[in-house]
Design a protein around this motif. Sequence first.
Motif, mmCIF file in Angstrom:
data_model
loop_
_atom_site.group_PDB
_atom_site.id
_atom_site.type_symbol
_atom_site.label_atom_id
_atom_site.label_comp_id
_atom_site.label_asym_id
_atom_site.label_seq_id
_atom_site.Cartn_x
_atom_site.Cartn_y
_atom_site.Cartn_z
ATOM 1 N N ASN A 226 0.836 -1.202 0.000
ATOM 2 C CA ASN A 226 0.000 0.000 0.000
ATOM 3 C C ASN A 226 0.870 1.251 0.000
ATOM 4 O OD1 ASN A 226 -2.324 1.519 0.045
ATOM 5 N ND2 ASN A 226 -2.489 1.484 2.277
ATOM 6 N N SER A 227 1.770 1.311 -0.974
ATOM 7 C CA SER A 227 2.732 2.404 -1.046
ATOM 8 C C SER A 227 2.079 3.677 -1.556
ATOM 9 C CB SER A 227 3.874 2.009 -1.981
ATOM 10 O OG SER A 227 4.670 3.113 -2.294
ATOM 11 N N ILE A 228 2.484 4.808 -0.966
ATOM 12 C CA ILE A 228 1.912 6.087 -1.394
ATOM 13 C C ILE A 228 2.250 6.390 -2.847
ATOM 14 C CG2 ILE A 228 3.897 7.464 -0.606
ATOM 15 C CD1 ILE A 228 1.924 9.642 0.143
ATOM 16 N N SER A 229 3.393 5.859 -3.328
ATOM 17 C CA SER A 229 3.795 6.138 -4.700
ATOM 18 C C SER A 229 2.922 5.403 -5.710
ATOM 19 C CB SER A 229 5.264 5.742 -4.911
ATOM 20 O OG SER A 229 5.440 4.360 -4.695
ATOM 21 N N ASN A 230 2.200 4.389 -5.243
ATOM 22 C CA ASN A 230 1.343 3.633 -6.145
ATOM 23 C C ASN A 230 -0.132 3.946 -5.979
ATOM 24 O OD1 ASN A 230 3.493 2.184 -7.288
ATOM 25 N ND2 ASN A 230 3.551 0.814 -5.520
ATOM 26 N N SER A 231 -0.495 4.642 -4.907
ATOM 27 C CA SER A 231 -1.912 4.852 -4.624
ATOM 28 C C SER A 231 -2.317 6.289 -4.937
ATOM 29 C CB SER A 231 -2.219 4.514 -3.161
ATOM 30 O OG SER A 231 -1.428 5.304 -2.303
ATOM 31 N N TYR A 232 -3.201 6.445 -5.908
ATOM 32 C CA TYR A 232 -3.731 7.762 -6.250
ATOM 33 C C TYR A 232 -4.981 7.984 -5.409
ATOM 34 C CZ TYR A 232 -6.412 11.230 -8.895
ATOM 35 O OH TYR A 232 -7.150 12.324 -9.256
ATOM 36 N N ARG A 233 -5.007 9.053 -4.631
ATOM 37 C CA ARG A 233 -6.112 9.285 -3.712
ATOM 38 C C ARG A 233 -6.765 10.627 -3.987
ATOM 39 N NH1 ARG A 233 -5.071 8.178 2.455
ATOM 40 N NH2 ARG A 233 -7.333 8.322 2.354
ATOM 41 N N LYS A 234 -8.029 10.579 -4.318
ATOM 42 C CA LYS A 234 -8.788 11.824 -4.465
ATOM 43 C C LYS A 234 -9.090 12.389 -3.084
ATOM 44 C CE LYS A 234 -11.112 10.397 -8.749
ATOM 45 N NZ LYS A 234 -12.420 10.134 -9.399
ATOM 46 N N GLY A 235 -9.136 13.680 -3.002
ATOM 47 C CA GLY A 235 -9.506 14.323 -1.753
ATOM 48 C C GLY A 235 -8.331 14.709 -0.870
ATOM 49 N N THR A 272 3.339 18.882 0.877
ATOM 50 C CA THR A 272 3.153 19.218 -0.542
ATOM 51 C C THR A 272 3.895 18.222 -1.415
ATOM 52 O OG1 THR A 272 2.880 21.570 -0.021
ATOM 53 C CG2 THR A 272 3.444 21.012 -2.286
ATOM 54 N N ILE A 273 5.091 17.810 -1.004
ATOM 55 C CA ILE A 273 5.810 16.753 -1.726
ATOM 56 C C ILE A 273 4.999 15.463 -1.703
ATOM 57 C CG2 ILE A 273 7.852 15.272 -1.657
ATOM 58 C CD1 ILE A 273 9.431 17.712 -0.633
ATOM 59 N N GLU A 274 4.437 15.152 -0.540
ATOM 60 C CA GLU A 274 3.595 13.956 -0.437
ATOM 61 C C GLU A 274 2.398 14.050 -1.379
ATOM 62 O OE1 GLU A 274 0.941 11.585 2.932
ATOM 63 O OE2 GLU A 274 2.520 12.962 3.558
ATOM 64 N N LEU A 275 1.843 15.235 -1.494
ATOM 65 C CA LEU A 275 0.690 15.444 -2.364
ATOM 66 C C LEU A 275 1.062 15.274 -3.837
ATOM 67 C CD1 LEU A 275 -2.282 16.190 -2.604
ATOM 68 C CD2 LEU A 275 -1.633 18.608 -2.474
ATOM 69 N N LEU A 276 2.264 15.655 -4.208
ATOM 70 C CA LEU A 276 2.729 15.434 -5.585
ATOM 71 C C LEU A 276 2.698 13.949 -5.913
ATOM 72 C CD1 LEU A 276 5.775 17.881 -5.651
ATOM 73 C CD2 LEU A 276 3.704 18.104 -7.029
ATOM 74 N N PHE A 277 3.182 13.136 -4.969
ATOM 75 C CA PHE A 277 3.200 11.690 -5.179
ATOM 76 C C PHE A 277 1.796 11.091 -5.160
ATOM 77 C CE2 PHE A 277 7.645 12.177 -3.920
ATOM 78 C CZ PHE A 277 8.283 11.297 -4.787
ATOM 79 N N ALA A 278 0.931 11.623 -4.293
ATOM 80 C CA ALA A 278 -0.405 11.042 -4.112
ATOM 81 C C ALA A 278 -1.413 11.525 -5.139
ATOM 82 C CB ALA A 278 -0.918 11.355 -2.710
ATOM 83 N N ASP A 279 -1.137 12.666 -5.787
ATOM 84 C CA ASP A 279 -2.145 13.249 -6.670
ATOM 85 C C ASP A 279 -1.551 13.802 -7.963
ATOM 86 O OD1 ASP A 279 -4.155 14.739 -7.931
ATOM 87 O OD2 ASP A 279 -5.047 15.413 -6.064
ATOM 88 N N PHE A 280 -0.999 15.002 -7.933
ATOM 89 C CA PHE A 280 -0.642 15.723 -9.145
ATOM 90 C C PHE A 280 0.298 14.949 -10.069
ATOM 91 C CE2 PHE A 280 -0.927 19.206 -5.825
ATOM 92 C CZ PHE A 280 -2.258 19.472 -6.073
ATOM 93 N N CYS A 281 1.269 14.230 -9.491
ATOM 94 C CA CYS A 281 2.266 13.525 -10.297
ATOM 95 C C CYS A 281 2.210 12.020 -10.092
ATOM 96 C CB CYS A 281 3.665 14.046 -9.979
ATOM 97 S SG CYS A 281 3.894 15.794 -10.352
ATOM 98 N N ASN A 282 1.085 11.544 -9.610
ATOM 99 C CA ASN A 282 0.931 10.103 -9.431
ATOM 100 C C ASN A 282 0.687 9.447 -10.785
ATOM 101 O OD1 ASN A 282 -0.708 7.516 -8.901
ATOM 102 N ND2 ASN A 282 0.074 8.051 -6.877
ATOM 103 N N PRO A 283 1.403 8.368 -11.128
ATOM 104 C CA PRO A 283 1.244 7.731 -12.438
ATOM 105 C C PRO A 283 -0.147 7.165 -12.684
ATOM 106 C CG PRO A 283 2.653 6.424 -11.002
ATOM 107 C CD PRO A 283 2.462 7.735 -10.319
#
Length: 346
Positions: A226-235, A272-283
Amino acid sequence: MQKKISFILPIYGTETDVFKEGLVRLKQLTDSEYEFLLVSDGARSELIAICQEFVTLDARFKLIQQDNQGVSVARNTGISYATGRWLFFVDPDDLIVTDFEQVVADKMDSEADIIFFEFDRIFSDGQVEKVFRKAELFPNKEFSNSDLIRATLSDGSYYNGIYGYYLGTPWAKMFKTSFIRNNALLYPEKVIKREDALFSVECFLKQPKIEVVNRLIYHYRIDHDNSISNSYRKGVKQSFISVLERLNLLLKEWVENSDNQSYLSSYAIRITIELLFADFCNPNNTKDYAERKHNFLVYITNPAVKQQIKKASLSNMPIKQKVLGFLIKQHWFKALDYLLYKRKRG
């Protein structure tokens, strides 16, 4: 008669076998003055059935059902139903230690408002990944509530030897119910990430009496899939805006100390870095570049976010955070997108 401890479990999407294992561990406790509040936050039917099974077998278990409103509301519901002198939060996929009753036996009459205990991290098969002893969590005998706030805002790092990540969690701690209720402390609703850290900061601002116990009480289960780099989370974006808005308000006087201000600003950069991984720049984010850039700029120019990002110093950050932090401060989404999105997607 008042119970000793109210165990509060928010329940939503846990695996059935893991959930049942945790309830069995609770049921093995022998003290009749414990209560186990199972708060279903719109949990699926098989989890409800397991709850009802334990309610039938043991009168200490109580099932409280509500529509899905998030873990914060579920914990707040548990607080409102609690009749215990102490509150003990348990995530439904974790385990308490088998000798829990011996660990807390002489703590029921403690004058503390919050009691911290040791914990470990375990894999799904029960293997221990790491044990966090008192010497690692609180190596210094003397610390202030301001130290606790700084440590919480330090996140996964240490401040004055205090492990910040642990402070920003609800588990492996006992909260005196009267302290929580007298100060009207509740988990922030409609915040799906970092709600625990925000709750902790609010607690520490109320100047609680703290006790630290050198006994292990909690097994925190880790799941590497359940890695943050793999999980795209809305909200998450709105949650982080809400967290910073609330922190700006709560810590208005606290940040008048320039050193304190640096911890809040650095915290804004890290989430904000975490948010990049979780949303804006999540694959796994299927939005096109223009929309992702737009959403990033809406976030970064929000007054609560902008205020802290502008003040943030990058000098003491690790090199990777320093690079990303610099690009964030410059609003250079194209470079961030290349580093975090395009390269991952190949």
